[in-house]
Enzyme design. Structure first.
Site, PDB file in Angstrom:
ATOM      1  N   GLY A 130       0.815  -1.206   0.000  1.00 11.99           N
ATOM      2  CA  GLY A 130       0.000   0.000   0.000  1.00 11.99           C
ATOM      3  C   GLY A 130       0.848   1.256   0.000  1.00 11.99           C
ATOM      4  CE1 TYR A 131       5.170   5.434   3.402  1.00 10.32           C
ATOM      5  CE2 TYR A 131       6.837   4.496   1.939  1.00 10.32           C
ATOM      6  CZ  TYR A 131       6.424   5.493   2.804  1.00 10.32           C
ATOM      7  OH  TYR A 131       7.248   6.557   3.064  1.00 10.32           O
ATOM      8  CB  THR A 132       5.183   0.333  -2.818  1.00  7.18           C
ATOM      9  OG1 THR A 132       6.143  -0.098  -1.856  1.00  7.18           O
ATOM     10  CG2 THR A 132       5.835   0.435  -4.185  1.00  7.18           C
TER      11      THR A 132
END
Length: 256
Positions: free
Chosen positions: A160-162
């Site tokens: 999700g962060y990426t």
């Protein structure tokens, strides 16, 4: 008025995620260059915070807003408030963010949704409101996002962060394409491996920490203060012909 290319005297900057880490360091750096600061964070004290003290130590004004960036309505209300102020926002630093770690095959929907909302959707909602006000005012402005090395790479256990940080790189370019003609410079800073709360788990893992250090030509983890120069540059007249750029501040990681 000063003709120094890095002078921010008389400017008003909004810095999200300002309570600690990169946000606090960038808020203080902008204040040292002359800007007054509106700090925003989910848990920012109304008075007496460390970031307030840091800003005020430079003789600049500080005011606080407490906003949960996982609440889109709250972020929209903040954007409406800031866009309607009598004193206009000259600089917006979109730094608020979060990270959730879990292998992709086991990554719950709720973690994915939370990270995308905080790190990408809310950044757009706030930028849209401030960007519109800058266009209507006709005096230009500066919008700076906090991207990441994972705007360029895939990372491990942080899908999700990426995805969000890759989206920030794209959003930076998309907004620049539309708003540069209005004198609004939209850029991003991509920090490398910085010693903050977000990287505590990595720093506490001896093998991962050493592997990371071995890859950094500078031979050290970055500090929040390492963001100061990039933030002031992108907020100042020195960067008036810089637009749509993701500036890495990573000790040479991406060049390795």
């Amino acid at each position: 008025m000063s003709t120094h290319p890095f002078d921010l005297t008389g400017k008003l900057a909004v810095v999200t995620g300002a309570k600690r880490g990169l946000g606090r360091a960038m808020a203080e750096a902008l204040a040292a260059a002359g800007a007054d600061i509106i700090g925003v964070s989910a848990t920012l004290e109304s008075e007496g915070s460390q970031v307030a003290q840091a800003v005020e130590s430079h003789g600049r004004k500080f005011s606080a807003r407490t906003v949960d960036f996982s609440d889109r309505d709250a972020v929209g209300a903040l954007g409406t408030e800031l866009a309607a102020m009598e004193r206009p926002v000259d600089i917006l630093v979109n730094n608020a963010g979060t990270i959730e770690r879990a292998p992709a095959a086991e990554h719950p929907d709720e973690l994915w949704d939370h990270v995308l909302q905080v790190n990408l959707s809310s950044q757009f909602v706030l930028s849209r409101a401030i960007g519109r006000s800058m266009i209507e005012r006709g005096a230009g402005g500066k919008i700076i996002f906090t991207a990441s090395l994972l705007s360029f790479q895939g990372g491990i256990n942080v899908p999700g962060y990426t995805a969000a940080k890759s989206g920030i790189a794209g959003l930076t370019k998309a907004l620049s394409n539309e708003w540069a003609v209005h004198g609004i410079n939209v850029n991003a800073i991509a920090p490398g491996y910085i010693a903050t709360d977000n990287t505590e788990a990595l720093r506490n893992d001896p093998k991962r920490s050493q592997a990371i250090l071995d890859r950094i030509p500078a031979g050290r983890w970055g500090t929040a203060g390492d963001m100061a120069g990039a933030a002031v540059f992108l907020a100042s007249p020195a960067s008036d012909y810089v637009s749509g750029t993701v500036l890495s501040v990573d000790g040479g990681w991406l060049g390795r």
